[in-house]
Write a protein that holds these residues in place. Structure first.
Motif: not given
Ligand SMILES: [Mg+2]
Ligand SMILES: Nc1ncnc2c1ncn2[C@@H]1O[C@H](COP(=O)(O)OP(=O)(O)O)[C@@H](O)[C@H]1O
Ligand SMILES: Cc1ncsc1CCOP(=O)(O)O
Length: 269
Positions: A89-93, A118-123, A191-194
């Motif tokens: 899972l990539d929980p974008v935004g 995910g990035n810091a905000a997402e996780i 770059s995060g999604c890839l």
């Molecule tokens: Mg992202």
């Protein structure tokens, strides 16, 4: 650290079914091809269950959502769970809007994910920790990212990767830090999604008990490919995107060890 899965990805050429967003679909497919995997992009509810019968890994990325895609993600995720295929899972935004919060919660309750990236905000959102995200970007916060990774991994019973200047990876017990990368990464979209797609490719070639090591190696190879690509590029973000794809294809296990900034910081939770 021993690098052993990168060569396996290149040998086995895993088919990675990407249900991803419209911004990054092309970049993600090119990145997977460069690495040595086989991307298959589809969000059609009519065929996504069938894809799990021949694919090696599934990526669910919520970057640009609509109802049909969410229906398809639920069908695909459940089919992948039945087939025993790893699901990322990539929980974008994830925390940015009420719709994203609702979809994220539904996906997490109906699908067992193998890994979340995910990035810091997402996780932080998934871990129920206060953080000031900005749309799909990481934004600002003070919380301990290693603890956020560990909490989310425990809560969702999977591997969690928080990416950023330092990546924090956890299986709910161990927390591993990777300090490689380049500040040019957040300057190119996707770059995060890839990275989520690359994690799926690595998970597609390993046995379950190696999942944490596979995610660590995926994030390490990825960050190092970016770091090498950025050498001598200064602020040339367009050139970086191309050089990075080249590095994903060229990077070899042999030349990685000297550059590595990896820290298995805490194994006692
Ligand atoms: Mg992202
Ligand atoms: N400031 C930075 N310095 C070095 N590497 C970074 C930096 N920011 C992000 N990265 C790397 O960029 C990649 C994408 O992560 P990130 O930017 O956090 O994703 P997202 O695009 O989802 O916010 C990861 O490999 C991460 O390690
Ligand atoms: C800009 C944008 N908007 C919705 S999805 C998306 C792409 C985000 O990609 P990444 O998180 O990898 O930068």
């Amino acid at each position: 650290m021993q690098f052993k899965y990168l060569n396996l990805v290149r040998e086995r050429n895993p088919l990675v079914h990407c249900m991803t967003n419209i911004v990054v679909a092309n970049f993600s497919a090119n990145g997977l091809l460069a690495l040595g995997a086989s991307p298959f992009m589809s969000t059609s509810p009519q065929e996504v269950a069938e894809i799990q019968t021949f694919g090696q890994a599934l990526l669910i990325n919520i970057g640009t959502l609509n109802k049909s895609d969410v229906d398809a993600m639920l069908i695909a995720g459940k089919a992948a769970n039945q087939q025993g295929i790893p699901v990322v899972l990539d929980p974008v935004g994830a925390g940015a809007t009420a719709y994203r919060r609702q979809v994220t919660s539904q996906l997490l309750s109906e699908i067992q994910f193998t890994a979340i990236r995910g990035n810091a905000a997402e996780i932080a959102f998934l871990a129920n920790v206060d953080w000031q995200g900005k749309g799909v970007d990481a934004g600002q916060g003070e919380a301990n990212l290693g603890e956020i990774a560990r909490t989310a991994a425990q809560k969702y019973q999977c591997i969690v990767a928080v990416s950023g200047e330092i990546d924090y990876l956890s299986d709910g017990k161990n927390v591993i830090q990777i300090a490689n990368g380049t500040p040019l990464f957040p300057k190119i979209t996707g770059s995060g999604c890839l990275l989520g797609a690359v994690i799926a490719a690595f998970l597609g070639v390993v046995d379950k008990q190696d999942n944490l090591n596979a995610v660590v190696e995926a994030c390490t190879v990825y960050a190092l490919a970016g770091e090498i690509a950025a050498q001598n590029l200064s602020t040339q973000v367009g050139s970086f995107a191309t050089a990075f794809l080249n590095q994903l294809a060229e990077i070899s296990c042999e030349n990685l060890t000297a550059l590595l900034k990896l820290n298995k910081e805490n194994n006692n939770a």
